[in-house]
Design a protein around this motif. Structure first.
Motif, PDB file in Angstrom:
ATOM      1  N   TYR A 113      33.833  86.590   7.488  1.00 29.36           N
ATOM      2  CA  TYR A 113      34.136  87.102   8.886  1.00 29.36           C
ATOM      3  C   TYR A 113      34.184  88.927   8.941  1.00 29.36           C
ATOM      4  N   SER A 133      32.632  75.332   9.696  1.00 31.23           N
ATOM      5  CA  SER A 133      32.151  75.055   8.422  1.00 31.23           C
ATOM      6  C   SER A 133      32.033  73.492   7.224  1.00 31.23           C
ATOM      7  N   GLN A 135      32.229  73.457   3.881  1.00 32.43           N
ATOM      8  CA  GLN A 135      33.362  73.413   2.584  1.00 32.43           C
ATOM      9  C   GLN A 135      34.219  72.967   3.223  1.00 32.43           C
ATOM     10  N   HIS A 138      37.236  75.283   3.136  1.00 36.19           N
ATOM     11  CA  HIS A 138      38.255  76.150   4.438  1.00 36.19           C
ATOM     12  C   HIS A 138      38.714  75.274   5.129  1.00 36.19           C
ATOM     13  N   ARG A 139      39.603  73.873   5.734  1.00 38.57           N
ATOM     14  CA  ARG A 139      40.476  73.814   6.011  1.00 38.57           C
ATOM     15  C   ARG A 139      41.798  74.070   5.528  1.00 38.57           C
ATOM     16  N   SER A 143      38.826  78.805   7.906  1.00 30.62           N
ATOM     17  CA  SER A 143      36.938  79.197   8.989  1.00 30.62           C
ATOM     18  C   SER A 143      37.134  80.198   8.855  1.00 30.62           C
TER      19      SER A 143
END
Length: 160
Positions: A113, A133, A135, A138-139, A143
């Protein structure tokens, strides 16, 4: 309306504003993941159609003090950067003569970021493109894409 006032409003209308004439610099974040490479392809098409400069950005992670003792990790991120440059050069070469895209490759250090924010600021980006994302965590945390959108400083396109 006075003549002086008309001249003032006329000059205001022609002052440049970032993003209003279409993007001139499109920043795309790449990290080697499939979604980031799809984002690069999408951004490349956008740059071609808009006659914009495509700034491909790889953010090298800053390593924690403990991890920095293992020098191979730093070498690995350099290898990733070199590999990404090679992939982009090959892709650009394949479409040469069919599509012309002006592009540059940049590396920044930091978390994804902060690195992309710094890149977009320094490169005066009109738009930022990132891959969604891949991954699961990340939810929950949010993200990079969501954080970029929330920053509200550039149009952000998230490519699945």
């Amino acid at each position: 309306m006075t003549e002086q006032h008309e001249q003032h409003s006329h000059s205001q209308a022609h002052r440049f504003e970032r993003g209003t004439d279409g993007p001139k610099v499109i920043v795309v974040g790449v990290d080697g993941s499939d979604s980031s490479l799809r984002a690069a392809a999408y951004a490349g098409g956008l740059a071609r159609r808009q006659h914009a400069l495509l700034a491909v950005v790889y953010v090298q992670p800053v390593l924690a003090a403990g991890a920095a003792l293992g020098a191979p990790v730093a070498e690995t991120t350099d290898e990733i950067a070199e590999d990404l440059i090679t992939q982009i050069r090959e892709a650009a070469e394949r479409v040469k003569g069919i599509f012309e895209v002006r592009w540059e490759f940049h590396t920044f250090r930091g978390d994804p970021y902060s690195g992309l924010v710094k890149a977009a600021d320094e490169l005066t980006a009109d738009a930022v493109v990132v891959g969604a994302s891949e991954q699961a965590g990340h939810r929950i945390i949010g993200s990079v894409a969501v954080r970029l959108v929330k920053a509200g400083r550039w149009p952000v396109t998230v490519v699945p």
